[in-house]
Design an enzyme around this catalytic site. Sequence first.
Site, PDB file in Angstrom:
ATOM      1  N   TYR A 160     -63.798  -5.648   6.819  1.00  0.00           N
ATOM      2  CA  TYR A 160     -63.400  -6.608   5.784  1.00  0.00           C
ATOM      3  C   TYR A 160     -62.515  -7.650   6.441  1.00  0.00           C
ATOM      4  CZ  TYR A 160     -62.215  -7.568   0.798  1.00  0.00           C
ATOM      5  OH  TYR A 160     -62.068  -8.104  -0.472  1.00  0.00           O
ATOM      6  N   HIS A 165     -62.143 -14.645   2.431  1.00  0.00           N
ATOM      7  CA  HIS A 165     -62.941 -13.897   1.448  1.00  0.00           C
ATOM      8  C   HIS A 165     -62.064 -12.873   0.727  1.00  0.00           C
ATOM      9  CE1 HIS A 165     -66.283 -11.579  -0.283  1.00  0.00           C
ATOM     10  NE2 HIS A 165     -65.728 -10.501   0.232  1.00  0.00           N
ATOM     11  N   GLU A 233     -72.317 -11.844   6.901  1.00  0.00           N
ATOM     12  CA  GLU A 233     -71.550 -11.057   7.881  1.00  0.00           C
ATOM     13  C   GLU A 233     -72.201 -11.171   9.257  1.00  0.00           C
ATOM     14  OE1 GLU A 233     -70.285  -7.141   6.868  1.00  0.00           O
ATOM     15  OE2 GLU A 233     -70.364  -7.491   4.705  1.00  0.00           O
TER      16      GLU A 233
HETATM   17 MN    MN Z   1     -69.847  -5.825   3.630  1.00  0.00          MN
END
Ligand code: MN
Length: 459
Positions: A160, A165, A233
């Site tokens: 993360y 974000h 990602e």
């Molecule tokens: Mn993810």
Amino acid sequence: MSPPGRPKGEFRSAQHEGFPMTSIDHTHDPALMSWVASANAADTDFPVQNLPFGRFQRTGSDAAWRIGVAIGDQVLDLQQAAAQPGWGTDVPPLLVPLAAGDLNAFMAMGGAARRALRQALSQALAAGAPQQAALAPCLVAQSGVEMGLPCRIGDYTDFYVGIHHATAVGKIFRPDNPLLPNYKWVPIGYHGRASSVVPSGTPIRRPRGQTAPAAGATTPGFGPSQRLDLELELGYFIGAGNALGMPIAIDDADDQVFGVALFNDWSARDLQAWEYQPLGPFLGKSFASSVSPWLVTLEALAPFRAPFTRPDGDPQPLPYLDSAANRAAGALDIQLQVLLQTAAMREAGLPPTLVSTSSAAQAAYWTPGQLVAHHTVNGCNLRPGDLLGSGTLSGPTPAQAGSLLELSQGGKQPITLPNGEQRTFLQDGDTLVLAGHCSRPGARRIGFGSCAGTVLPAL
Ligand code: MN
């Protein structure tokens, strides 16, 4: 074009003086050309400076899946290439697992093997190479192959690291407290589901599940997710890995990353919102994650490393997450794009439209090396082919958001597409495409290909 026989290590990048020079060598020379003509096109993702690995099968063929290297619009079939002369004595043992179609076994050989093969492939595919005649018949057009997952993924961990974000999403759920106090100290992650990681092109079935009770209701809802989203990602694939109980030090961590791919970690926001406390993401995440087919090695990315920095006032990482090399060049400077093509656009012959652009270096609060060091600091073992998701890589501005949750401000503000259609979250028939590339003055542009998936209606 680079003259044949140019001494190794001659190429120097002024911008990278002071960085570990072993990482930049003649394989990155922007003047290096290939005898594969399409690899010399200015806009190709796969010039001879890239050389990513993937797993392919000739379309319509029953032959076993092969490992190949992308070069221009072609794939070098490593099973066929390994049978050709001209590799010398050190390279054939490196080609054995690749000729057998087992990228994991090559990943297990570690960084030195990866670098030695890169040198050999660069020489063999360079313009004027004596191996041209032997290797030309080992090429197959990318348009004539189907790409699978590049390797067996034993475990998948989702991080993360996108602080913009994390802050934007945190604001939606906790306006007064968007970023939890651990965020700037611990690379946050959870253990994801490897079985549902699929190659680019695999259709994505809209998941069903429980959702929070509607206003006034006493029981949860159940049905197809109404808030299906993407997550922009990067996927970091592990090389040799570590033995159980033996942490990987930060200065050894980069060498443990075999390569990088684009990664769409699809998310059902409504399922996730109801289920995620207290143990974290589960069915809202585990229905599918898409990965692009080509693993761009850390060696190919050497000219595109960037300093790891922290904003003024933010804490510096604890010593096990800190090193001089990580500070100098731990980050990856990768430009990312999100494109969307609705079913109506496809029927009208309209190409996918750009909905967001982002920069991995700007978005990521932690480097790949820090993720590896953190993941293993408790002794957890990483194995060849394991996948680490970066987390959603949204840039600092709203237009750089790596999810529709952010682009639509939690579903409240639809985005309008060029044909007038609007989206808060993904609709059935939508095709989502991720793309990425690296470029900077003095280096050859390299790219990642694309990571695509089309949403199918729920069962
Ligand atoms: Mn993810």
